[in-house]
Design an enzyme around this catalytic site. Structure first.
Site, PDB file in Angstrom:
ATOM      1  N   GLY A 178     -14.604   5.227 -18.048  1.00 42.40           N
ATOM      2  CA  GLY A 178     -14.682   3.819 -18.994  1.00 42.40           C
ATOM      3  C   GLY A 178     -13.597   3.459 -18.049  1.00 42.40           C
ATOM      4  O   GLY A 178     -14.034   1.857 -18.761  1.00 42.40           O
TER       5      GLY A 178
ATOM      6  N   GLU B 117     -15.599   0.932 -15.542  1.00 45.05           N
ATOM      7  CA  GLU B 117     -16.123   0.295 -16.481  1.00 45.05           C
ATOM      8  C   GLU B 117     -15.344  -0.737 -17.407  1.00 45.05           C
ATOM      9  O   GLU B 117     -16.186  -1.427 -17.290  1.00 45.05           O
ATOM     10  CB  GLU B 117     -16.925   0.712 -17.243  1.00 45.05           C
ATOM     11  CG  GLU B 117     -17.921   1.857 -16.330  1.00 45.05           C
ATOM     12  CD  GLU B 117     -19.014   2.973 -17.103  1.00 45.05           C
ATOM     13  OE1 GLU B 117     -17.955   3.458 -17.847  1.00 45.05           O
ATOM     14  OE2 GLU B 117     -19.686   3.118 -16.916  1.00 45.05           O
TER      15      GLU B 117
HETATM   16  N1  DAK Z   1      -9.598  10.991 -22.219  1.00 41.82           N
HETATM   17  C1  DAK Z   1      -8.170  11.948 -23.027  1.00 41.82           C
HETATM   18  N2  DAK Z   1      -6.355  12.116 -22.110  1.00 41.82           N
HETATM   19  C2  DAK Z   1      -6.550  12.143 -20.860  1.00 41.82           C
HETATM   20  C3  DAK Z   1      -7.771  11.186 -20.581  1.00 41.82           C
HETATM   21  C4  DAK Z   1      -8.663  11.401 -20.837  1.00 41.82           C
HETATM   22  N3  DAK Z   1      -9.342  10.006 -20.002  1.00 41.82           N
HETATM   23  N4  DAK Z   1      -7.115  11.094 -19.353  1.00 41.82           N
HETATM   24  C5  DAK Z   1      -5.948  11.901 -18.607  1.00 41.82           C
HETATM   25  N5  DAK Z   1      -5.346  12.035 -20.100  1.00 41.82           N
HETATM   26  C6  DAK Z   1      -3.975  12.731 -20.896  1.00 41.82           C
HETATM   27  C7  DAK Z   1      -3.876  14.527 -20.499  1.00 41.82           C
HETATM   28  O1  DAK Z   1      -4.347  14.811 -20.787  1.00 41.82           O
HETATM   29  C8  DAK Z   1      -2.531  14.622 -20.354  1.00 41.82           C
HETATM   30  O2  DAK Z   1      -1.820  14.692 -21.793  1.00 41.82           O
HETATM   31  P1  DAK Z   1      -1.246  15.424 -22.187  1.00 41.82           P
HETATM   32  O3  DAK Z   1      -1.722  17.041 -21.618  1.00 41.82           O
HETATM   33  O4  DAK Z   1       0.343  15.726 -22.072  1.00 41.82           O
HETATM   34  O5  DAK Z   1      -1.098  15.646 -24.061  1.00 41.82           O
HETATM   35  C9  DAK Z   1      -1.745  12.987 -19.991  1.00 41.82           C
HETATM   36  O6  DAK Z   1      -3.141  11.434 -20.427  1.00 41.82           O
HETATM   37  C10 DAK Z   1      -1.389  12.131 -18.502  1.00 41.82           C
HETATM   38  O7  DAK Z   1      -2.309  13.354 -17.865  1.00 41.82           O
HETATM   39  P2  DAK Z   1      -1.848  14.050 -17.147  1.00 41.82           P
HETATM   40  O8  DAK Z   1      -0.927  15.225 -17.201  1.00 41.82           O
HETATM   41  O9  DAK Z   1      -3.449  14.746 -16.248  1.00 41.82           O
HETATM   42  O10 DAK Z   1      -1.867  12.965 -15.558  1.00 41.82           O
HETATM   43  P3  DAK Z   1      -1.868  13.370 -14.238  1.00 41.82           P
HETATM   44  O11 DAK Z   1      -1.159  12.663 -13.648  1.00 41.82           O
HETATM   45  O12 DAK Z   1      -2.159  14.910 -13.627  1.00 41.82           O
HETATM   46  O13 DAK Z   1      -3.816  13.076 -13.657  1.00 41.82           O
HETATM   47  C11 DAK Z   1      -5.321  12.182 -13.734  1.00 41.82           C
HETATM   48  C12 DAK Z   1      -3.876  11.950 -14.324  1.00 41.82           C
HETATM   49  C13 DAK Z   1      -5.891  10.382 -14.780  1.00 41.82           C
HETATM   50  C14 DAK Z   1      -6.173  12.940 -12.781  1.00 41.82           C
HETATM   51  C15 DAK Z   1      -6.344  13.307 -15.225  1.00 41.82           C
HETATM   52  O14 DAK Z   1      -5.991  12.502 -16.445  1.00 41.82           O
HETATM   53  C16 DAK Z   1      -7.770  12.722 -15.158  1.00 41.82           C
HETATM   54  O15 DAK Z   1      -8.586  13.446 -13.995  1.00 41.82           O
HETATM   55  N6  DAK Z   1      -7.785  11.989 -16.007  1.00 41.82           N
HETATM   56  C17 DAK Z   1      -9.385  11.989 -16.886  1.00 41.82           C
HETATM   57  C18 DAK Z   1      -9.535  10.991 -16.057  1.00 41.82           C
HETATM   58  C19 DAK Z   1     -11.415  11.006 -15.941  1.00 41.82           C
HETATM   59  O16 DAK Z   1     -12.516  12.030 -16.253  1.00 41.82           O
HETATM   60  N7  DAK Z   1     -11.891   9.798 -16.864  1.00 41.82           N
HETATM   61  C20 DAK Z   1     -13.035   9.678 -17.194  1.00 41.82           C
HETATM   62  C21 DAK Z   1     -13.844  10.069 -18.507  1.00 41.82           C
HETATM   63  S1  DAK Z   1     -15.018  10.250 -19.365  1.00 41.82           S
HETATM   64  C22 DAK Z   1     -18.899   5.031 -23.070  1.00 41.82           C
HETATM   65  C23 DAK Z   1     -18.983   4.338 -22.950  1.00 41.82           C
HETATM   66  C24 DAK Z   1     -18.229   4.402 -21.774  1.00 41.82           C
HETATM   67  C25 DAK Z   1     -17.477   6.012 -21.640  1.00 41.82           C
HETATM   68  C26 DAK Z   1     -18.884   6.997 -22.152  1.00 41.82           C
HETATM   69  C27 DAK Z   1     -18.985   6.663 -23.106  1.00 41.82           C
HETATM   70  N8  DAK Z   1     -20.160   4.530 -24.423  1.00 41.82           N
HETATM   71  C28 DAK Z   1     -20.687   3.274 -24.529  1.00 41.82           C
HETATM   72  C29 DAK Z   1     -20.935   5.842 -25.668  1.00 41.82           C
HETATM   73  C30 DAK Z   1     -16.360   6.486 -20.620  1.00 41.82           C
HETATM   74  C31 DAK Z   1     -17.158   8.273 -20.284  1.00 41.82           C
HETATM   75  C32 DAK Z   1     -15.715   8.056 -19.544  1.00 41.82           C
HETATM   76  O17 DAK Z   1     -14.733   7.878 -19.240  1.00 41.82           O
END
Ligand code: DAK
Length: 257
Positions: free
Chosen positions: A108, A111
């Site tokens: 997101g 996006e």
């Molecule tokens: N959501 C929640 N928490 C998140 C997060 C996320 N997307 N990304 C990071 N955090 C949190 C981590 O859980 C961590 O929290 P604590 O463990 O400290 O409590 C903190 O932020 C720091 O993250 P990391 O410890 O993981 O930090 P690193 O440097 O090791 O890694 C990273 C950074 C960005 C590679 C990793 O955090 C990561 O992979 N994050 C998730 C990335 C991801 O998968 N993003 C896509 C999410 S799905 C919609 C509109 C939009 C969407 C859906 C529907 N509608 C209009 C209906 C969108 C969907 C998405 O984006």
């Protein structure tokens, strides 16, 4: 709780919105998105504001929608929350919106940056649609806007594998306007925003609408739309001022009238 910081007068005629959940890498929860929608609506209505910048912090623009908030949701929950309405409102902002991106712009977050009109990136920016790794797919325009920006082959690979794009590759493929060192990306966004803010707000609004049409209609319809907006420019005082200033060899002073 404030998940965004809004500075309507950050720079003359330039407003700044900063996403402000640094510990969560600016994960876009429902509240943040609602606040962002409301702030954009307000700034769009404020006459003194001519350009809007959305930024995060050096480490993250936004690492995506809030996975923890979404994890337990059902399809019906998603339907009822109707997040798409919020995203649609953001997309309808009439004034130019520039994303100043550093660090993670994922899911997101990517996006949201693509929903803006232009992207200024720091060298550390990382763009990606990693939803596939979570067992979902992009839902806020990622499959459409990324494909239009960088082409089918690259977009398909990113969306199907979750592979990310460096800032320099994003610039090379046409996703971002320019890449600058991390200590300069906000300054550069302000510079670009100010340049646009010095133009006629009437012409800027009509031109933004017209460029957006290029992606939304056939060439014939787009050209027709452009012509209507072109005529409309001649109904503005700004058109008279802009052309008179040229003739008089002085800078134009546009008032948005
Ligand atoms: N959501 C929640 N928490 C998140 C997060 C996320 N997307 N990304 C990071 N955090 C949190 C981590 O859980 C961590 O929290 P604590 O463990 O400290 O409590 C903190 O932020 C720091 O993250 P990391 O410890 O993981 O930090 P690193 O440097 O090791 O890694 C990273 C950074 C960005 C590679 C990793 O955090 C990561 O992979 N994050 C998730 C990335 C991801 O998968 N993003 C896509 C999410 S799905 C919609 C509109 C939009 C969407 C859906 C529907 N509608 C209009 C209906 C969108 C969907 C998405 O984006």
């Amino acid at each position: 709780m404030d998940f965004i910081l809004v500075k309507p007068h950050f720079h003359p005629h330039v407003a700044l919105i900063q996403l402000n959940r640094p510990k969560e890498l600016n994960a876009l929860n429902l509240q943040l998105m609602a606040q962002l929608r409301d702030a954009l609506r307000q700034l769009d209505a404020e006459e003194v504001v001519r350009t809007i910048i959305i930024t995060g912090n050096d480490r993250a623009f936004a690492a995506g929608a809030d996975i923890k908030e979404m994890a337990g949701k059902s399809a019906v929950d998603m339907l009822i929350t109707d997040q798409f309405a919020t995203w649609d409102q953001i997309r309808k902002t009439k004034k130019p919106v520039i994303a100043a991106v550093s660090g993670f712009a994922l899911g997101g977050g990517c996006e949201l940056a693509m929903t803006c009109d232009m992207i200024v990136a720091s060298e550390t920016a990382v763009f990606g649609q990693p939803e596939i790794k979570l067992g979902i797919m992009p839902g806020a325009g990622g499959t459409q806007r990324l494909t239009r920006a960088i082409g089918k082959a690259k977009a398909m690979e990113m969306v199907l594998t979750g592979k990310t794009l460096s800032a320099h590759d994003a610039e090379r493929f046409g996703l971002v306007n320019r890449v600058v060192p991390v200590d300069l990306y906000l300054d550069e966004a302000v510079r670009l925003a100010s340049e646009i803010a010095s133009m006629s707000p009437v012409a800027v609004r009509l031109a933004k609408e017209s460029v957006n049409r290029a992606h939304e209609t056939s060439l014939d319809e787009g050209l027709h739309f452009e012509r209507k907006n072109f005529y409309l420019c001649f109904a503005s005082e700004d058109q008279k001022e802009g052309m008179q200033a040229f003739v008089e060899k002085r800078p134009a002073n546009f008032k948005g009238k």
